[in-house]
Design a protein around this motif. Sequence first.
Motif, PDB file in Angstrom:
ATOM      1  N   LYS A  50       0.840  -1.208   0.000  1.00 54.32           N
ATOM      2  CA  LYS A  50       0.000   0.000   0.000  1.00 54.32           C
ATOM      3  C   LYS A  50       0.874   1.256   0.000  1.00 54.32           C
ATOM      4  O   LYS A  50       0.616   2.198  -0.754  1.00 54.32           O
ATOM      5  CB  LYS A  50      -0.920  -0.027   1.230  1.00 54.32           C
ATOM      6  N   GLU A  51       1.914   1.266   0.826  1.00 50.75           N
ATOM      7  CA  GLU A  51       2.804   2.431   0.892  1.00 50.75           C
ATOM      8  C   GLU A  51       3.622   2.571  -0.385  1.00 50.75           C
ATOM      9  O   GLU A  51       3.862   3.684  -0.860  1.00 50.75           O
ATOM     10  CB  GLU A  51       3.715   2.341   2.118  1.00 50.75           C
ATOM     11  N   ILE A  52       4.048   1.455  -0.964  1.00 51.69           N
ATOM     12  CA  ILE A  52       4.770   1.492  -2.241  1.00 51.69           C
ATOM     13  C   ILE A  52       3.886   2.130  -3.310  1.00 51.69           C
ATOM     14  O   ILE A  52       4.346   2.971  -4.091  1.00 51.69           O
ATOM     15  CB  ILE A  52       5.204   0.067  -2.663  1.00 51.69           C
ATOM     16  N   ASN A  53       2.619   1.756  -3.352  1.00 55.14           N
ATOM     17  CA  ASN A  53       1.696   2.317  -4.343  1.00 55.14           C
ATOM     18  C   ASN A  53       1.591   3.832  -4.201  1.00 55.14           C
ATOM     19  O   ASN A  53       1.561   4.555  -5.197  1.00 55.14           O
ATOM     20  CB  ASN A  53       0.320   1.667  -4.237  1.00 55.14           C
ATOM     21  N   LYS A  54       1.551   4.322  -2.961  1.00 51.52           N
ATOM     22  CA  LYS A  54       1.500   5.773  -2.732  1.00 51.52           C
ATOM     23  C   LYS A  54       2.781   6.438  -3.215  1.00 51.52           C
ATOM     24  O   LYS A  54       2.746   7.507  -3.826  1.00 51.52           O
ATOM     25  CB  LYS A  54       1.303   6.079  -1.245  1.00 51.52           C
ATOM     26  N   LYS A  58       4.299   9.448  -6.817  1.00 51.25           N
ATOM     27  CA  LYS A  58       5.168  10.631  -6.785  1.00 51.25           C
ATOM     28  C   LYS A  58       6.487  10.421  -7.512  1.00 51.25           C
ATOM     29  O   LYS A  58       7.040  11.352  -8.075  1.00 51.25           O
ATOM     30  CB  LYS A  58       5.425  11.035  -5.341  1.00 51.25           C
ATOM     31  N   ILE A  59       7.018   9.230  -7.457  1.00 46.81           N
ATOM     32  CA  ILE A  59       8.292   8.942  -8.118  1.00 46.81           C
ATOM     33  C   ILE A  59       8.168   7.579  -8.787  1.00 46.81           C
ATOM     34  O   ILE A  59       8.270   6.541  -8.152  1.00 46.81           O
ATOM     35  CB  ILE A  59       9.484   9.015  -7.133  1.00 46.81           C
ATOM     36  N   LYS A  60       7.889   7.607 -10.068  1.00 44.05           N
ATOM     37  CA  LYS A  60       7.583   6.368 -10.792  1.00 44.05           C
ATOM     38  C   LYS A  60       8.805   5.496 -11.052  1.00 44.05           C
ATOM     39  O   LYS A  60       8.740   4.291 -10.971  1.00 44.05           O
ATOM     40  CB  LYS A  60       6.893   6.703 -12.103  1.00 44.05           C
ATOM     41  N   TYR A  61       9.928   6.112 -11.394  1.00 38.53           N
ATOM     42  CA  TYR A  61      11.118   5.348 -11.770  1.00 38.53           C
ATOM     43  C   TYR A  61      12.336   5.837 -10.985  1.00 38.53           C
ATOM     44  O   TYR A  61      13.170   6.573 -11.519  1.00 38.53           O
ATOM     45  CB  TYR A  61      11.368   5.473 -13.274  1.00 38.53           C
ATOM     46  N   LEU A  87       9.177  -7.254  -2.952  1.00 39.94           N
ATOM     47  CA  LEU A  87       8.107  -6.312  -3.301  1.00 39.94           C
ATOM     48  C   LEU A  87       8.684  -4.960  -3.700  1.00 39.94           C
ATOM     49  O   LEU A  87       8.287  -4.380  -4.716  1.00 39.94           O
ATOM     50  CB  LEU A  87       7.177  -6.086  -2.100  1.00 39.94           C
ATOM     51  N   ILE A  88       9.598  -4.472  -2.895  1.00 44.56           N
ATOM     52  CA  ILE A  88      10.193  -3.156  -3.154  1.00 44.56           C
ATOM     53  C   ILE A  88      10.968  -3.182  -4.463  1.00 44.56           C
ATOM     54  O   ILE A  88      10.801  -2.302  -5.316  1.00 44.56           O
ATOM     55  CB  ILE A  88      11.093  -2.727  -1.983  1.00 44.56           C
ATOM     56  N   SER A  89      11.807  -4.186  -4.650  1.00 42.16           N
ATOM     57  CA  SER A  89      12.625  -4.290  -5.862  1.00 42.16           C
ATOM     58  C   SER A  89      11.775  -4.400  -7.123  1.00 42.16           C
ATOM     59  O   SER A  89      12.044  -3.732  -8.118  1.00 42.16           O
ATOM     60  CB  SER A  89      13.547  -5.510  -5.790  1.00 42.16           C
ATOM     61  N   GLN A  90      10.755  -5.237  -7.086  1.00 42.73           N
ATOM     62  CA  GLN A  90       9.923  -5.443  -8.268  1.00 42.73           C
ATOM     63  C   GLN A  90       9.107  -4.196  -8.613  1.00 42.73           C
ATOM     64  O   GLN A  90       8.918  -3.885  -9.780  1.00 42.73           O
ATOM     65  CB  GLN A  90       8.988  -6.626  -8.064  1.00 42.73           C
ATOM     66  N   ASN A  91       8.648  -3.492  -7.592  1.00 37.48           N
ATOM     67  CA  ASN A  91       7.815  -2.319  -7.846  1.00 37.48           C
ATOM     68  C   ASN A  91       8.619  -1.116  -8.317  1.00 37.48           C
ATOM     69  O   ASN A  91       8.132  -0.313  -9.100  1.00 37.48           O
ATOM     70  CB  ASN A  91       7.009  -1.953  -6.599  1.00 37.48           C
ATOM     71  N   PHE A  92       9.832  -0.963  -7.834  1.00 38.08           N
ATOM     72  CA  PHE A  92      10.617   0.212  -8.201  1.00 38.08           C
ATOM     73  C   PHE A  92      11.656  -0.079  -9.271  1.00 38.08           C
ATOM     74  O   PHE A  92      12.182   0.829  -9.879  1.00 38.08           O
ATOM     75  CB  PHE A  92      11.295   0.811  -6.972  1.00 38.08           C
ATOM     76  N   ASP A  93      11.994  -1.323  -9.501  1.00 39.17           N
ATOM     77  CA  ASP A  93      12.967  -1.691 -10.519  1.00 39.17           C
ATOM     78  C   ASP A  93      14.214  -0.807 -10.440  1.00 39.17           C
ATOM     79  O   ASP A  93      14.635  -0.198 -11.421  1.00 39.17           O
ATOM     80  CB  ASP A  93      12.343  -1.608 -11.915  1.00 39.17           C
ATOM     81  N   SER A  94      14.759  -0.706  -9.228  1.00 39.75           N
ATOM     82  CA  SER A  94      15.989   0.060  -9.008  1.00 39.75           C
ATOM     83  C   SER A  94      16.862  -0.722  -8.031  1.00 39.75           C
ATOM     84  O   SER A  94      16.367  -1.595  -7.316  1.00 39.75           O
ATOM     85  CB  SER A  94      15.662   1.444  -8.443  1.00 39.75           C
ATOM     86  N   LEU A 126      15.208   7.499  -4.512  1.00 41.45           N
ATOM     87  CA  LEU A 126      15.857   8.705  -5.020  1.00 41.45           C
ATOM     88  C   LEU A 126      15.880   8.712  -6.533  1.00 41.45           C
ATOM     89  O   LEU A 126      16.057   7.678  -7.169  1.00 41.45           O
ATOM     90  CB  LEU A 126      17.299   8.772  -4.509  1.00 41.45           C
ATOM     91  N   LYS A 127      15.702   9.905  -7.081  1.00 38.52           N
ATOM     92  CA  LYS A 127      15.795  10.097  -8.525  1.00 38.52           C
ATOM     93  C   LYS A 127      16.367  11.478  -8.762  1.00 38.52           C
ATOM     94  O   LYS A 127      15.973  12.439  -8.095  1.00 38.52           O
ATOM     95  CB  LYS A 127      14.421   9.991  -9.181  1.00 38.52           C
ATOM     96  N   GLU A 128      17.289  11.559  -9.700  1.00 36.86           N
ATOM     97  CA  GLU A 128      17.859  12.857 -10.043  1.00 36.86           C
ATOM     98  C   GLU A 128      16.800  13.701 -10.731  1.00 36.86           C
ATOM     99  O   GLU A 128      16.070  13.218 -11.602  1.00 36.86           O
ATOM    100  CB  GLU A 128      19.065  12.661 -10.964  1.00 36.86           C
ATOM    101  N   LYS A 129      16.700  14.951 -10.328  1.00 41.87           N
ATOM    102  CA  LYS A 129      15.695  15.844 -10.877  1.00 41.87           C
ATOM    103  C   LYS A 129      16.106  16.305 -12.268  1.00 41.87           C
ATOM    104  O   LYS A 129      17.250  16.665 -12.505  1.00 41.87           O
ATOM    105  CB  LYS A 129      15.520  17.054  -9.960  1.00 41.87           C
ATOM    106  N   GLU A 130      15.137  16.321 -13.177  1.00 42.98           N
ATOM    107  CA  GLU A 130      15.402  16.818 -14.519  1.00 42.98           C
ATOM    108  C   GLU A 130      15.108  18.309 -14.555  1.00 42.98           C
ATOM    109  O   GLU A 130      14.093  18.768 -14.057  1.00 42.98           O
ATOM    110  CB  GLU A 130      14.533  16.094 -15.531  1.00 42.98           C
ATOM    111  N   VAL A 131      16.031  19.069 -15.159  1.00 41.66           N
ATOM    112  CA  VAL A 131      15.852  20.511 -15.311  1.00 41.66           C
ATOM    113  C   VAL A 131      15.975  20.840 -16.795  1.00 41.66           C
ATOM    114  O   VAL A 131      17.028  20.590 -17.405  1.00 41.66           O
ATOM    115  CB  VAL A 131      16.916  21.283 -14.482  1.00 41.66           C
ATOM    116  N   CYS A 132      14.925  21.370 -17.381  1.00 43.27           N
ATOM    117  CA  CYS A 132      14.921  21.763 -18.797  1.00 43.27           C
ATOM    118  C   CYS A 132      15.393  20.615 -19.699  1.00 43.27           C
ATOM    119  O   CYS A 132      16.226  20.831 -20.591  1.00 43.27           O
ATOM    120  CB  CYS A 132      15.797  23.000 -19.012  1.00 43.27           C
ATOM    121  N   GLY A 133      14.933  19.430 -19.446  1.00 43.46           N
ATOM    122  CA  GLY A 133      15.288  18.293 -20.279  1.00 43.46           C
ATOM    123  C   GLY A 133      16.667  17.720 -20.016  1.00 43.46           C
ATOM    124  O   GLY A 133      17.072  16.778 -20.672  1.00 43.46           O
ATOM    125  N   LYS A 134      17.416  18.297 -19.078  1.00 43.17           N
ATOM    126  CA  LYS A 134      18.753  17.787 -18.733  1.00 43.17           C
ATOM    127  C   LYS A 134      18.709  17.228 -17.327  1.00 43.17           C
ATOM    128  O   LYS A 134      17.912  17.626 -16.511  1.00 43.17           O
ATOM    129  CB  LYS A 134      19.790  18.913 -18.805  1.00 43.17           C
TER     130      LYS A 134
END
Length: 135
Positions: A50-54, A58-61, A87-94, A126-134
Amino acid sequence: MKNEEGYVRVQRTFKEIGEDWVEFFAPVHEGDKFALSFGTPEMLLQSTQKEINKMKEKIKYPELTFNFSCIARQYVLEDKKEEENILISQNFDSPLFGFATYGEIGPDKDFRKVKLYNETATIVSLKEKEVCGKT
């Protein structure tokens, strides 16, 4: 035990774990209120999903994920300990890095003091934020 904020304020200490029972102790003073609860491995895994789904809203990949899991939670999960990480590994694939802790420490609801929470898992992606396509 719960205080006026409804948060756990003392760590329960396991004294002995039997085949069908667990004995623990904590300082309980006259007038204190406490609640006993239980959880099955299936209940914890459902809660994790349930928490993974939430989080995925906000952060898909994410590029990196951490799981800080309380030792008490590991006792409750019994032989399904690894299923939570799966569960965590399969849902986030990271890549997933896991740490066993003796209870998580965090702020109270007003961010004024530190509280100790038990039987929890704290998942951080964690995911690096994209700024102006970079990146």
